[in-house]
Design an enzyme around this catalytic site. Structure first.
Site, PDB file in Angstrom:
ATOM      1  N   LYS A  21      92.543 -23.159   7.647  1.00 27.44           N
ATOM      2  CA  LYS A  21      91.387 -23.872   7.085  1.00 27.44           C
ATOM      3  C   LYS A  21      91.807 -24.659   5.842  1.00 27.44           C
ATOM      4  O   LYS A  21      91.460 -25.830   5.693  1.00 27.44           O
ATOM      5  CB  LYS A  21      90.288 -22.850   6.750  1.00 27.44           C
ATOM      6  CG  LYS A  21      89.017 -23.422   6.196  1.00 27.44           C
ATOM      7  CD  LYS A  21      87.843 -22.490   6.431  1.00 27.44           C
ATOM      8  CE  LYS A  21      87.767 -21.328   5.476  1.00 27.44           C
ATOM      9  NZ  LYS A  21      87.484 -21.707   4.073  1.00 27.44           N
ATOM     10  N   ARG A  26      92.914 -30.142   3.425  1.00 30.81           N
ATOM     11  CA  ARG A  26      93.791 -30.984   2.602  1.00 30.81           C
ATOM     12  C   ARG A  26      94.387 -32.126   3.415  1.00 30.81           C
ATOM     13  O   ARG A  26      94.625 -33.212   2.884  1.00 30.81           O
ATOM     14  CB  ARG A  26      94.893 -30.113   1.983  1.00 30.81           C
ATOM     15  CG  ARG A  26      94.333 -29.203   0.856  1.00 30.81           C
ATOM     16  CD  ARG A  26      95.207 -27.977   0.660  1.00 30.81           C
ATOM     17  NE  ARG A  26      94.861 -27.195  -0.519  1.00 30.81           N
ATOM     18  CZ  ARG A  26      93.874 -26.284  -0.576  1.00 30.81           C
ATOM     19  NH1 ARG A  26      93.106 -26.058   0.466  1.00 30.81           N
ATOM     20  NH2 ARG A  26      93.656 -25.598  -1.689  1.00 30.81           N
ATOM     21  N   ARG A 121      76.985 -20.945  -5.731  1.00 31.00           N
ATOM     22  CA  ARG A 121      78.375 -20.620  -6.127  1.00 31.00           C
ATOM     23  C   ARG A 121      78.760 -21.377  -7.398  1.00 31.00           C
ATOM     24  O   ARG A 121      78.320 -22.502  -7.625  1.00 31.00           O
ATOM     25  CB  ARG A 121      79.332 -20.925  -4.967  1.00 31.00           C
ATOM     26  CG  ARG A 121      79.022 -20.008  -3.784  1.00 31.00           C
ATOM     27  CD  ARG A 121      79.982 -20.199  -2.649  1.00 31.00           C
ATOM     28  NE  ARG A 121      81.335 -19.804  -3.013  1.00 31.00           N
ATOM     29  CZ  ARG A 121      82.388 -19.986  -2.226  1.00 31.00           C
ATOM     30  NH1 ARG A 121      82.236 -20.568  -1.045  1.00 31.00           N
ATOM     31  NH2 ARG A 121      83.575 -19.600  -2.620  1.00 31.00           N
ATOM     32  N   ASP A 316      90.931 -13.571   0.627  1.00 27.27           N
ATOM     33  CA  ASP A 316      89.981 -13.687   1.743  1.00 27.27           C
ATOM     34  C   ASP A 316      90.125 -12.531   2.747  1.00 27.27           C
ATOM     35  O   ASP A 316      89.284 -12.383   3.638  1.00 27.27           O
ATOM     36  CB  ASP A 316      90.173 -15.016   2.468  1.00 27.27           C
ATOM     37  CG  ASP A 316      89.755 -16.200   1.589  1.00 27.27           C
ATOM     38  OD1 ASP A 316      89.002 -15.992   0.614  1.00 27.27           O
ATOM     39  OD2 ASP A 316      90.207 -17.330   1.871  1.00 27.27           O
ATOM     40  N   LYS A 343      82.209 -15.379  -3.599  1.00 23.40           N
ATOM     41  CA  LYS A 343      82.614 -16.030  -2.345  1.00 23.40           C
ATOM     42  C   LYS A 343      81.345 -16.399  -1.550  1.00 23.40           C
ATOM     43  O   LYS A 343      80.260 -16.449  -2.106  1.00 23.40           O
ATOM     44  CB  LYS A 343      83.545 -15.097  -1.563  1.00 23.40           C
ATOM     45  CG  LYS A 343      84.883 -14.864  -2.261  1.00 23.40           C
ATOM     46  CD  LYS A 343      85.700 -16.134  -2.340  1.00 23.40           C
ATOM     47  CE  LYS A 343      87.009 -15.939  -3.056  1.00 23.40           C
ATOM     48  NZ  LYS A 343      87.700 -17.217  -3.302  1.00 23.40           N
TER      49      LYS A 343
HETATM   50  C1  S3P Z   1      90.821 -21.790  -0.842  1.00 25.47           C
HETATM   51  C2  S3P Z   1      91.006 -21.037  -1.974  1.00 25.47           C
HETATM   52  C3  S3P Z   1      90.385 -19.716  -2.188  1.00 25.47           C
HETATM   53  C4  S3P Z   1      89.899 -19.105  -0.880  1.00 25.47           C
HETATM   54  C5  S3P Z   1      89.158 -20.092  -0.030  1.00 25.47           C
HETATM   55  C6  S3P Z   1      90.034 -21.282   0.307  1.00 25.47           C
HETATM   56  C7  S3P Z   1      91.460 -23.106  -0.743  1.00 25.47           C
HETATM   57  O1  S3P Z   1      89.271 -19.862  -3.036  1.00 25.47           O
HETATM   58  O2  S3P Z   1      89.086 -17.983  -1.137  1.00 25.47           O
HETATM   59  O3  S3P Z   1      88.726 -19.502   1.179  1.00 25.47           O
HETATM   60  O4  S3P Z   1      91.578 -23.656   0.376  1.00 25.47           O
HETATM   61  O5  S3P Z   1      91.875 -23.633  -1.782  1.00 25.47           O
HETATM   62  P1  S3P Z   1      89.432 -19.851  -4.633  1.00 25.47           P
HETATM   63  O6  S3P Z   1      90.220 -21.028  -5.030  1.00 25.47           O
HETATM   64  O7  S3P Z   1      88.019 -19.887  -5.160  1.00 25.47           O
HETATM   65  O8  S3P Z   1      90.118 -18.557  -4.964  1.00 25.47           O
END
Ligand code: S3P
Length: 428
Positions: A21, A26, A121, A316, A343
């Site tokens: 994901k 990105r 959030r 996660d 989250k």
């Molecule tokens: C992610 C970073 C994490 C993760 C999220 C995806 C990302 O979050 O929990 O599912 O793709 O940069 P945080 O940056 O808030 O820790």
């Protein structure tokens, strides 16, 4: 939709894990800002990544989604157009925080919003550094959450000491740093190293990006060049199949195509510490990201302690680790994970509520959980709280539990793994 899971006597076979994901998001974002056409294969067709596609289409980027490949016709760093309506990020925190860094650098005003979870959030964590860079970014409801109003342009470089180890915050600041007009480098230092997909991909597209320890830094005005991206399988999705293979007796499961980037592989390290029978096979590299196939067999798991620098590398996966710990021998302590509370749901409260309902011995703490393993769990009705990782964790718990486990709004798995239940059933 209420999903019902019954106990499995054995899981056997193989599963090919869908695209990561984080890397998929990105790929769209940097592809849009690059010159030329970026081709992405094994893109995750989950709702979150489709939200990212929608947002960039609204800003004039032609993105062809041919399922087996995605073509992003980039228009360069300054090629985005002002969207004519509010951008909708759906349930995606990654889209919200990363795109805000890009929007802060545009010479147009934009607004973005998402679902109820997104609107609760915390966005103060990106509002602070982006404001320091000179952007005008406000929470429309005044609660430091989305919807956000962003007046971009005229950014200057900063060094940001982030109070949280968050790849979303780090990526947001680095993306904004590409638009700094004072010629200086923008850098971010975080308390522990979070996932580094943005750094790897920015370098892959030709940006002048350096990383040293927990600091990443980028030079402004890079000329990004379109690239081929083969997205590795998502270790966060693989974790459910690895856990299922370990917990269900008489099981042997080959989990194929798993990204094993060291900033993401904490789950594998925890499995080994818990005594998992797990072997990495066919280790290779796809577009700069390490990948392996993972063979797991049913194992007698033991409790462990999870804290400190490993937390961002498995953040996660903590819900599924909690399920494993609930059935392991002895005590598991999870600390330094207060981020779980912000989250898609409050994952400490929701894991405690649901695992306790299944008969687990679990106590929530301010920054984690304490779990004493029990010999069996009992199926019951589970509230997913519309959180995809909660639904998938309890689908696995249901395979190992007595009786029937029903998961409310189980279809929320579409956020990150639309074919999750089919893939799980194929192993039965
Ligand atoms: C992610 C970073 C994490 C993760 C999220 C995806 C990302 O979050 O929990 O599912 O793709 O940069 P945080 O940056 O808030 O820790």
């Amino acid at each position: 939709m209420i999903l019902q899971i019954t106990k499995a006597n054995s899981l056997r076979g193989e599963v090919k894990i869908p695209g990561d994901k984080s890397v998929s998001h990105r790929g769209i974002m940097l592809g849009a800002l690059a010159e030329g056409t970026t081709r992405i294969t094994n893109f995750l067709q989950g709702a979150d990544c489709l939200s990212t596609i929608d947002c960039f289409r609204k800003m004039g980027i032609n993105i062809e989604n041919k399922k087996e490949e995605i073509l992003v016709h980039g228009k360069g760093l300054h090629g985005l157009q002002k969207p004519d309506s509010m951008l909708d990020v759906g349930n995606s925190g990654t889209t919200t925080r990363l795109i805000s860094g890009i929007l802060a650098g545009q010479n147009f005003t934009s607004e973005l919003t998402g679902d109820a979870s997104i609107q609760s959030r915390p966005m103060g964590r990106i509002i602070t550094p982006l404001s320091q860079m000179g952007a005008s970014i406000t929470s429309i409801n005044g609660n430091n959450c989305a919807p956000l109003h962003i007046e971009g342009g005229n950014l200057h470089s900063i060094h940001y000491d982030s109070p949280v180890a968050s790849a979303q915050v780090k990526s947001c600041v680095l993306f904004a740093g590409m638009y700094a007009s004072d010629g200086g480098r923008t850098s971010v230092t975080e308390p522990s190293l979070s996932r580094n997909h943005s750094e790897l991909m920015l370098a892959h597209f030709g940006a002048d990006l350096t990383s040293e320890g927990t600091t990443a830094s980028i030079a402004p005005e890079p000329v990004l060049e379109a690239r081929e991206i083969e997205v590795p399988g998502d270790i966060s999705s693989a974790a459910y199949f690895i856990a299922a293979g370990l917990l269900v007796p008489n099981s042997e499961v080959l989990v194929k195509n798993v990204g094993t980037n060291p900033t993401r592989d904490g789950f594998l390290r925890v499995c080994l510490a818990m005594g998992a029978d797990m072997t990495l096979l066919n280790e290779r590299n796809d577009s700069g990201e390490p990948v392996a196939d993972i063979l797991v067999r049913s194992s007698h798991l033991k409790g462990t302690v999870i804290k400190g620098d490993i937390i961002p590398t498995l953040i996660d996966e903590i819900p599924i680790i909690a399920v494993m710990a609930a059935l392991a021998e002895g005590q598991t302590i999870i600390r330094d994970a207060a981020e779980l509370k912000v989250k898609e749901s409050d994952r400490i409260a929701v894991m405690v509520e649901n695992l306790a309902a299944m008969g687990a011995d679990i106590t929530g703490t301010g920054d984690g959980m304490i779990i004493n393993g029990v010999s069996h769990l009992q199926g019951t009705r589970i509230q997913s709280h519309l959180d995809h990782r909660i639904a998938m964790s309890f689908a696995v718990a249901g395979l190992a539990a007595e009786g029937i486990t029903s998961i409310e709004n189980g279809d929320c798995v579409k956020i990150s793994y639309p074919a999750f239940y089919d893939d799980l059933n194929n192993l039965k």
